[in-house]
Design a protein around this motif. Structure first.
Motif: not given
Length: 92
Positions: A83-84, A87, A91
């Protein structure tokens, strides 16, 4: 980025000597490879998971001769992003 660049960046961020970072990087990569060789997963929560995926045996056509050939089952390393990591990529 190659291994040399990675070692340099980690050495800059941590203040460790490049030689020490290279030893640690080699140990980390070797540990991951040994764990995968035992058919076990290596999971870094938030970053991702390294695992072994098995591809079943199958038959294919040789494009040059048109002859059907058998291809045996194979094991391949795979990486699933966490997930990180997903993300962080979205971004930027």
């Amino acid at each position: 980025m190659n291994k040399k660049c990675l070692v340099e960046k980690v050495a800059e961020r941590t203040g460790f000597m490049k030689k020490d970072v290279e030893v640690m990087t080699d140990a980390l990569l070797d540990s991951i490879a040994q764990t995968l060789a035992k058919n076990e997963k290596v999971q870094f929560v938030g970053f991702g998971t390294f695992e072994v995926r098995t591809r079943a045996a199958r038959q294919c056509k040789n494009p040059r001769t048109g002859e059907m050939i058998k291809i045996g089952a194979t094991k391949n390393p795979a990486f699933k992003a966490g997930k990180n990591l997903k993300k962080a990529i979205e971004t930027r």
